[in-house]
Write an enzyme that holds these catalytic residues in place. Structure first.
Site, mmCIF file in Angstrom:
data_model
loop_
_atom_site.group_PDB
_atom_site.id
_atom_site.type_symbol
_atom_site.label_atom_id
_atom_site.label_comp_id
_atom_site.label_asym_id
_atom_site.label_seq_id
_atom_site.Cartn_x
_atom_site.Cartn_y
_atom_site.Cartn_z
ATOM 1 C CE LYS A 22 52.403 -88.326 49.519
ATOM 2 N NZ LYS A 22 51.068 -88.643 50.037
ATOM 3 C CG ASN A 23 50.540 -84.857 51.556
ATOM 4 O OD1 ASN A 23 50.481 -85.888 50.885
ATOM 5 N ND2 ASN A 23 50.910 -84.841 52.823
ATOM 6 N NE ARG A 94 43.431 -90.996 55.686
ATOM 7 C CZ ARG A 94 42.309 -91.115 56.359
ATOM 8 N NH1 ARG A 94 41.695 -92.261 56.447
ATOM 9 N NH2 ARG A 94 41.778 -90.058 56.951
ATOM 10 C CB CYS A 118 50.271 -94.950 55.239
ATOM 11 S SG CYS A 118 51.464 -94.338 54.061
ATOM 12 N NE ARG A 123 45.969 -91.898 57.775
ATOM 13 C CZ ARG A 123 46.810 -91.573 56.803
ATOM 14 N NH1 ARG A 123 47.601 -92.464 56.279
ATOM 15 N NH2 ARG A 123 46.854 -90.351 56.337
ATOM 16 N N PRO A 124 39.994 -93.197 60.152
ATOM 17 C CG PRO A 124 38.587 -92.636 61.916
ATOM 18 C CD PRO A 124 40.021 -92.883 61.575
ATOM 19 C CG ASP A 126 34.942 -90.086 61.965
ATOM 20 O OD1 ASP A 126 36.095 -90.145 61.490
ATOM 21 O OD2 ASP A 126 34.715 -89.697 63.121
ATOM 22 C CG LEU A 127 36.417 -85.773 61.441
ATOM 23 C CD1 LEU A 127 37.585 -84.839 61.730
ATOM 24 C CD2 LEU A 127 35.332 -85.561 62.462
ATOM 25 C CG ASP A 313 53.133 -86.364 56.776
ATOM 26 O OD1 ASP A 313 52.679 -87.324 57.410
ATOM 27 O OD2 ASP A 313 52.523 -85.820 55.828
ATOM 28 C CB ILE A 335 48.776 -86.436 64.016
ATOM 29 C CG1 ILE A 335 49.334 -85.061 64.375
ATOM 30 C CG2 ILE A 335 47.772 -86.333 62.875
ATOM 31 C CD1 ILE A 335 48.309 -84.029 64.785
ATOM 32 N NE ARG A 405 51.184 -94.022 48.702
ATOM 33 C CZ ARG A 405 50.458 -93.825 49.793
ATOM 34 N NH1 ARG A 405 50.552 -94.640 50.810
ATOM 35 N NH2 ARG A 405 49.619 -92.810 49.866
#
Ligand code: UD1
Length: 430
Positions: A22-23, A94, A118, A123-124, A126-127, A313, A335, A405
């Protein structure tokens, strides 16, 4: 909403096929935005997130066909008909932010809602945004949206190559900037980049499209921008998180399971942890075979880290296993903040877990007891299912849409190994 009922206590025996990742698939799908030619992915998992990303890409102008039987997805973005990723889709997932880099690279403009996904911490993004800014994008954050453009004054509206050091490792930001850099003017150097296998898979696909990339899989990636990318056909790598989750199933129930399509190289850090917990993990021609060596589960302490460290995960699943270990283990989550939502639910099943800050101390108990439980994220949900497989009596896991998901046909795959597990289709409102 669907629920899953599991009656624990049956050791698992058999074979479980591992689906495509998935990822890896999510960023690969967004790479279709980088070309106007046909783009095909194979070994595509059949998961809710693939449907969400398809809907998002269609809303931007993509033609998308997903043949779930053939595990094949054909995408084509002749032109970006709309550069706007709407909140209604983005809030569900996300990873939607990954369309921003490719849209900017292709057309010099893109608007994306700030994402949801999730509920594991702030979980911004900004990066992602700082990196794109360094490449010449101008950002305007208003009404919950990021409006990004590359001004005409910057290479006539084309992103520029830069040297960008990530202040800390981010998988998604590395993927976004990697894709953006393929069509930028000049060379981009990404320093302190993520090294996850999903990054390497994405880079290999982009190279197949004509991108010039070196160093993917190391912490410095160099990308020399090209004028245009072509279509390609690419096979998605196996899902190492699904693999790791199912490795814990025979560990927690006892038994002997082979994970078809799995290999030690995909999960070496987890395999070391399982070895220390008393499991035998071996590559075989049929796949990765996991069984208990003999006797009790031994306690193992671990800390989550970026790849190649222990994956966040797979933290909740390992905690489920440790609830039944012969002793005390500590599990530290580095994390994400707030990624212990499975703890109160495991406690309701009889587990003994104390949390101080980002560390959970798990004192093994002799047995877990089935209970109604619910989880608020994907990996927490599978950990409760794993605990249910080992618990005495019945466990009912609600909010199964989180599981859907990330895990394809989860009950079918486990039932084939002897698990007593059923999906209860429901329409109640939670
Ligand atoms: C990806 C995975 C997710 C996995 C995570 C870490 C996908 C679709 N999802 O998520 O399953 O749990 O990697 O291995 O591949 N951060 C910021 N600012 C940013 C970006 C990230 O502060 O702009 C923080 C996050 O809040 C988090 C940490 O950095 O604390 C790592 O996040 P990141 O590696 O970006 O995770 P994702 O790419 O979202």
């Amino acid at each position: 909403m669907d629920k899953i009922a599991v009656t624990g206590g049956t050791p698992l025996h058999g074979t479980i096929p591992i689906s495509g990742s998935k990822n890896a698939c999510l960023p690969l799908m967004t790479a279709a935005l980088l070309t106007d030619q046909s783009f095909t992915l194979t070994n595509v998992p059949n998961l809710a997130d693939m449907g969400t990303m398809s809907a998002l890409l269609r809303s931007l102008g993509a033609e998308v066909t997903h043949d779930t039987d053939a595990q094949r997805m054909d995408l084509r973005v002749r032109r970006l008909s709309s550069p706007l990723a709407h909140y209604d889709i983005v809030r569900k997932m996300r990873a939607s932010i990954l369309v921003l880099g490719p849209m900017l690279a292709r057309d010099g403009a893109g608007t994306v809602s700030l994402p949801g996904g999730c509920a594991i911490g702030a979980r911004p993004v900004d990066l992602h945004l700082k990196g794109l800014e360094a490449m010449g994008a101008t950002l305007d954050l208003r009404d919950g949206y990021v409006h990004a453009t590359v001004p005409r004054s910057v290479n006539g509206g084309r992103l520029r190559g830069v040297s960008y050091r990530f202040p800390f490792v981010s998988v998604g930001a590395t993927e976004n900037l990697l894709m953006a850099a393929t069509l930028a003017k000049g060379t981009t150097r990404l320093v302190n980049a993520a090294r996850e296998p999903e990054i390497v898979d994405l880079a290999n696909c982009l190279i197949g499209m004509g991108a010039r990339i070196e160093g993917a899989g190391t912490s410095t990636i160099e990308i020399e921008g090209v004028e245009a990318l072509s279509g390609t056909e690419h096979a998605v790598i196996a899902d190492r998180i699904e693999l790791g989750s199912f490795m814990i199933a025979p560990a927690i129930t006892g038994g002997d399971v082979t994970l078809q399509g799995g290999a030690l190289s995909l999960v070496s850090t987890l395999a070391e942890a399982l070895d220390a917990a008393g499991m035998s993990v071996e590559d075989t021609p049929q796949g990765l075979r996991v069984r208990r060596r003999n006797g009790a589960i031994k306690p193992v302490s671990l800390t989550t880290e970026p790849f190649p460290g222990y994956a966040t995960d797979l933290q909740a699943q390992m905690m489920a296993l440790m609830t039944l270990a012969d002793g005390t283990s500590t599990i530290t989550e580095q994390i994400f903040e707030n990624r212990f939502m499975h703890v109160p639910e495991l406690t309701r099943m009889g587990a003994k877990i104390d949390i101080v800050g980002s560390t959970a101390t798990v004192t093994g108990v002799d047995a877990l007891r089935g209970a109604p439980v619910m989880a608020t994220d994907l990996r927490a949900s599978i950990s409760l299912l794993l605990a249910g497989l080992a618990a005495e009596g019945e466990t009912i896991v609600s909010r199964v849409y989180h599981l859907d998901r990330g895990y394809e046909r989860v009950e079918e795959k486990l039932r084939a190994c002897g698990a007593q597990i059923e999906r209860i289709t429901g329409d109640d409102h939670e």
